[in-house]
Design a protein around this motif. Structure first.
Motif, PDB file in Angstrom:
ATOM      1  N   ILE B 110       0.845  -1.198   0.000  1.00  0.00           N
ATOM      2  CA  ILE B 110       0.000   0.000   0.000  1.00  0.00           C
ATOM      3  C   ILE B 110       0.885   1.255   0.000  1.00  0.00           C
ATOM      4  O   ILE B 110       0.648   2.215  -0.731  1.00  0.00           O
ATOM      5  CB  ILE B 110      -0.942  -0.013   1.228  1.00  0.00           C
ATOM      6  N   ARG B 111       1.970   1.195   0.778  1.00  0.00           N
ATOM      7  CA  ARG B 111       2.882   2.345   0.876  1.00  0.00           C
ATOM      8  C   ARG B 111       3.522   2.628  -0.485  1.00  0.00           C
ATOM      9  O   ARG B 111       3.641   3.779  -0.906  1.00  0.00           O
ATOM     10  CB  ARG B 111       3.951   2.043   1.928  1.00  0.00           C
ATOM     11  N   ALA B 127       1.601   6.752   7.934  1.00  0.00           N
ATOM     12  CA  ALA B 127       0.461   7.238   8.704  1.00  0.00           C
ATOM     13  C   ALA B 127      -0.829   7.046   7.918  1.00  0.00           C
ATOM     14  O   ALA B 127      -1.873   6.668   8.462  1.00  0.00           O
ATOM     15  CB  ALA B 127       0.660   8.712   9.060  1.00  0.00           C
ATOM     16  N   ARG B 128      -0.735   7.294   6.627  1.00  0.00           N
ATOM     17  CA  ARG B 128      -1.906   7.147   5.769  1.00  0.00           C
ATOM     18  C   ARG B 128      -2.364   5.677   5.725  1.00  0.00           C
ATOM     19  O   ARG B 128      -3.550   5.379   5.749  1.00  0.00           O
ATOM     20  CB  ARG B 128      -1.561   7.655   4.357  1.00  0.00           C
ATOM     21  N   CYS B 129      -1.375   4.764   5.673  1.00  0.00           N
ATOM     22  CA  CYS B 129      -1.693   3.331   5.684  1.00  0.00           C
ATOM     23  C   CYS B 129      -2.473   2.966   6.938  1.00  0.00           C
ATOM     24  O   CYS B 129      -3.471   2.245   6.884  1.00  0.00           O
ATOM     25  CB  CYS B 129      -0.430   2.475   5.658  1.00  0.00           C
ATOM     26  N   VAL B 130      -1.981   3.461   8.074  1.00  0.00           N
ATOM     27  CA  VAL B 130      -2.644   3.150   9.343  1.00  0.00           C
ATOM     28  C   VAL B 130      -4.075   3.675   9.306  1.00  0.00           C
ATOM     29  O   VAL B 130      -5.023   2.997   9.705  1.00  0.00           O
ATOM     30  CB  VAL B 130      -1.863   3.786  10.522  1.00  0.00           C
ATOM     31  N   GLU B 131      -4.210   4.876   8.760  1.00  0.00           N
ATOM     32  CA  GLU B 131      -5.522   5.513   8.705  1.00  0.00           C
ATOM     33  C   GLU B 131      -6.512   4.679   7.861  1.00  0.00           C
ATOM     34  O   GLU B 131      -7.621   4.391   8.306  1.00  0.00           O
ATOM     35  CB  GLU B 131      -5.356   6.910   8.097  1.00  0.00           C
ATOM     36  N   LEU B 164      -8.485   3.073  -1.202  1.00  0.00           N
ATOM     37  CA  LEU B 164      -8.817   4.327  -0.519  1.00  0.00           C
ATOM     38  C   LEU B 164      -7.599   5.197  -0.251  1.00  0.00           C
ATOM     39  O   LEU B 164      -7.721   6.400  -0.021  1.00  0.00           O
ATOM     40  CB  LEU B 164      -9.445   4.019   0.846  1.00  0.00           C
ATOM     41  N   SER B 165      -6.404   4.576  -0.309  1.00  0.00           N
ATOM     42  CA  SER B 165      -5.225   5.231   0.239  1.00  0.00           C
ATOM     43  C   SER B 165      -4.896   6.560  -0.431  1.00  0.00           C
ATOM     44  O   SER B 165      -4.322   7.443   0.185  1.00  0.00           O
ATOM     45  CB  SER B 165      -4.021   4.291   0.161  1.00  0.00           C
ATOM     46  N   LEU B 166      -5.268   6.733  -1.677  1.00  0.00           N
ATOM     47  CA  LEU B 166      -4.940   7.991  -2.354  1.00  0.00           C
ATOM     48  C   LEU B 166      -6.151   8.900  -2.490  1.00  0.00           C
ATOM     49  O   LEU B 166      -6.142   9.839  -3.295  1.00  0.00           O
ATOM     50  CB  LEU B 166      -4.337   7.694  -3.726  1.00  0.00           C
ATOM     51  N   GLU B 167      -7.167   8.624  -1.693  1.00  0.00           N
ATOM     52  CA  GLU B 167      -8.408   9.411  -1.747  1.00  0.00           C
ATOM     53  C   GLU B 167      -8.880   9.619  -3.169  1.00  0.00           C
ATOM     54  O   GLU B 167      -8.971  10.754  -3.648  1.00  0.00           O
ATOM     55  CB  GLU B 167      -8.217  10.758  -1.043  1.00  0.00           C
ATOM     56  N   PRO B 168      -9.182   8.526  -3.871  1.00  0.00           N
ATOM     57  CA  PRO B 168      -9.618   8.674  -5.260  1.00  0.00           C
ATOM     58  C   PRO B 168     -10.997   9.329  -5.323  1.00  0.00           C
ATOM     59  O   PRO B 168     -11.742   9.301  -4.338  1.00  0.00           O
ATOM     60  CB  PRO B 168      -9.689   7.228  -5.752  1.00  0.00           C
TER      61      PRO B 168
END
Lengths: 337, 346
Positions: B110-111, B127-131, B164-168
């Motif tokens: 994911i990172r 941090a984004r991954c955790v979120e 979701l990770s890149l806020e598409p």
């Protein structure tokens, strides 16, 4: 023919040994997956019993043991009062004639090199029917019962020339050509498109009426079970947790697991109000089972007494049995600290 | 936000050209969730793949436009598409959980995606991954798990987290829960619904299971034979569908809430062969109400009430159709008609 149930399963178990991993090399103890763990049930003549549960619940294994595709670790299965300890080839053959199975994937269960006639004639030949005219008659007959009419149109087709629904009908025709007493169907419609699913379900219903077939329908889909089956047995990690009339079990589930299962089914009705039951969706560990009730780690109602659950099925509503030690009224959501 | 205009897609096969999607138009608003349903071969997955320009080599967009924020994605360079994919439009496919790389932890994968598509640093990416793991209900420690250590449901949630990770702006989910058990599916659908409301991402949800659409989508498109048959607000559709195909589906579907005990009725016949150019309505062969008009002219998608469109010449007779569609004999007549047309093969 006796008057008792047609199929009687008593204390059936199936354990699979777990391969030892390297770090367990010095661990003397052999571990097992208890796929089916001491279950008992009865199926009446002409009844359709649904076996429900998630993957790993043991529903398919149970079905396969009843058709003897697998050997049980222990337990007894009585067909029409006779134990299935068929030790001789002849016994086994007789048994195969009486209990037939249809499978999930009609694309994989038919031999691609056999045309429809050969596919259906094969079991007849194996069971000693030699007369060509009789084979032809019985093949056509069972095709027509499976609603592939006129049979002559289909006899010479190969599986790749048939649609999914037609293939499943051929599989059914093959299953009934020996006029069995019992038909075990493992997810027979899950691979089919919705618009033709109903056809196969209705066909199974008609088979029961027409040939007096007794059926065990194995599925994870409660909606098709409700439609087809008289009774339903809900399995969880090798145990039956609830058994009873299909409509009642789905409308008034007594076991917390059944509640969870029912509330997970999507419903095509914008006005449907669901009794939400929240549950941890992490899959259960099949090897290290908890003491007592196996649903305890995920159960929203679990209490300390659940470790003492002996899996006995208690009649909570008429003819509806649940293995939960609590009644419906006693179940209270676990308070989260 | 997304506007699909007259999209047509063809596959070139050994036996000729297959028109998989024919003149499909729809749009998607911000924060909206749209369900596309249909049986196998109706073109729903092909539409999804075309939006992301991920069609297989023998497939090509033969007409129409896909406007994303006003910009036509058809004809954009592979490089340009690569930048849009994942970061602007993310795909969660049916077999996605098997597409995780077995030799890297899911967190690493994911990172990598985040670092490749944005210019934030490793810490922020972590941090984004955790979120996003939190959003899909996975514990932080699961980031350091390898795919084989996760169950099917967890892998599928990891894939959703990745999407979701890149806020598409848009998530295209193609049968994301089909391979999962009911209980897990139920939980994931709940999650998707919650997340979608929380961050107002738009979603296109592709499935064969009409009840799943009822559960999570505000709008529904019913496809058949490469064309849109009906397009409506979910609530309006599920209370009163208009197209004869939808009426047929309604009869064919068992429900756990059914108390009538009525017999299910299936739709006789099989979907049309898309290799052959066919005049008229795609459904006419299996339709109990088909007339000569239906056989010769393709019905346009017409408005039947606000936010509800159906492609049928006789939407004004829908009340009569609804009554007749409930009757088993109506559909049996179609079966007889089809059987008579089929010339006996020998």
């Amino acid at each position: 023919m006796s008057n008792g149930p047609l199929i009687k399963v008593e204390k059936l178990t199936k354990y699979y040994p777990v391969r030892r991993r390297l770090r367990r090399l010095f661990d003397r103890e052999q571990h097992y997956v208890r796929a089916v763990d001491d279950i008992s049930l009865e199926v009446e003549r002409g009844e359709i019993l649904g076996l429900a549960g998630e993957s790993g619940s043991g529903k398919t294994t149970t079905g396969e043991i009843i058709v003897r595709l697998q050997e049980a670790t222990s337990g007894v299965i009585l067909l029409d009062g006779h134990p299935l300890e068929a030790d001789t080839r002849a016994d086994r053959k007789r048994f195969r004639r009486e209990v037939q199975m249809i499978f999930q994937d009609p694309y994989e269960t038919l031999n691609p090199r056999f045309n429809v006639f050969e596919t259906i004639a094969e079991p007849l030949r194996i069971h000693g029917v030699r007369l060509k005219s009789e084979i032809a008659r019985r093949v056509s007959e069972s095709l027509e019962i499976a609603e592939l009419k006129p049979a002559a149109n289909y006899l010479h087709r190969f599986p790749h020339e048939l649609s999914g629904g037609q293939r499943q009908r051929v599989a059914i025709a093959r299953g009934i050509v020996l006029e069995p007493k019992v038909l075990i169907a493992d997810e027979p419609v899950s691979m089919l498109d919705v618009s033709i699913r109903a056809d196969i379900l209705n066909l199974l219903k008609r088979l029961r009426r027409r040939m007096g077939l007794t059926m065990i329908y194995v599925s994870h889909d409660l909606a098709t079970i409700k439609y087809l089956c008289d009774r339903i047995a809900v399995m969880y990690l090798g145990k039956i947790v609830e058994i009873g009339p299909a409509d009642e079990v789905i409308a008034y589930p007594q076991h917390p697991y059944t509640r969870v299962l029912v509330s997970s089914v999507p419903v095509a009705d914008p006005d449907y109000v669901r009794a939400e039951v929240s549950v941890d969706d992490a899959p259960p560990d099949q090897i290290n089972l908890p003491e007592g009730c196996r649903f305890t780690p995920r159960c929203p109602f679990a209490q300390s007494d659940c470790a003492g659950c002996d899996h006995r099925l208690l009649e909570r509503r008429p003819k509806q049995f649940s293995a939960c030690i609590y009644t419906e009224a006693e179940l209270k959501p676990r308070s989260i600290p | 936000m997304l506007e699909v205009q007259n999209l047509s897609i063809e596959y070139t096969t050994e036996d000729g050209v297959l028109k998989a999607v024919d003149d499909v138009s729809f749009n998607l608003q911000r924060g909206e969730s749209l369900g596309i349903v249909g049986e196998s071969g109706c073109g729903k997955t092909t539409v999804a793949k075309a939006l992301l320009r991920l069609l297989p080599e023998n497939g090509a967009i033969s007409g129409g436009r896909v406007l994303f924020h006003g910009e036509n994605l058809v004809g954009k360079s592979p490089d340009h598409m690569r930048r849009i994919r994942h970061s602007k439009i993310a795909l969660v496919s049916q077999s996605a959980m098997n597409s995780l790389n077995p030799v890297y932890t899911v967190g690493h994968q994911i990172r990598e995606g985040i670092l490749a598509h944005s210019n934030i640093g490793r810490h922020a990416a972590h941090a984004r991954c955790v979120e996003v793991f939190g959003m899909v209900g996975l514990e932080e420690k699961r980031l350091s798990s390898y795919p084989h250590q996760l169950s099917g449901g967890m892998k599928q949630r990891a894939i959703i987290a990745m999407a979701l990770s890149l806020e598409p702006d848009i998530i295209v989910a193609d049968e994301p829960t089909t391979a999962l058990d009911v209980v897990v599916q139920g939980r994931i659908l709940q999650r998707i619904r919650a997340i979608q409301r929380q961050i107002s991402t738009s979603m296109i949800f592709i499935t064969h299971d009409i009840s799943v659409v009822s559960e999570i989508c505000e709008r529904i498109i019913v496809m058949y034979g490469g064309k849109i048959m009906e397009q409506a607000d979910s609530a309006s559709f599920f209370r009163a569908p208009y197209h004869p195909y939808s009426l047929g589906l309604q009869n064919a579907f068992p429900s756990i809430t059914d108390i009538t005990g009525e017999e299910l009725v299936s739709i006789p016949g099989t979907p049309p062969n898309l290799m052959q150019e066919q005049p008229g309505c795609r459904f006419q062969e299996r339709c109990p109400f088909a007339t000569s008009q239906c056989r010769s002219r393709t019905p346009p998608l017409v408005k039947v009430k606000s936010n509800h469109h159906a492609a049928c010449w006789y939407t004004d007779q829908v009340n009569d159709f609804r009554t007749r569609a409930r009757n088993r004999d109506t559909w049996e007549a179609v079966r007889t008609r089809i059987e008579q047309q089929e010339t006996p093969q020998q």
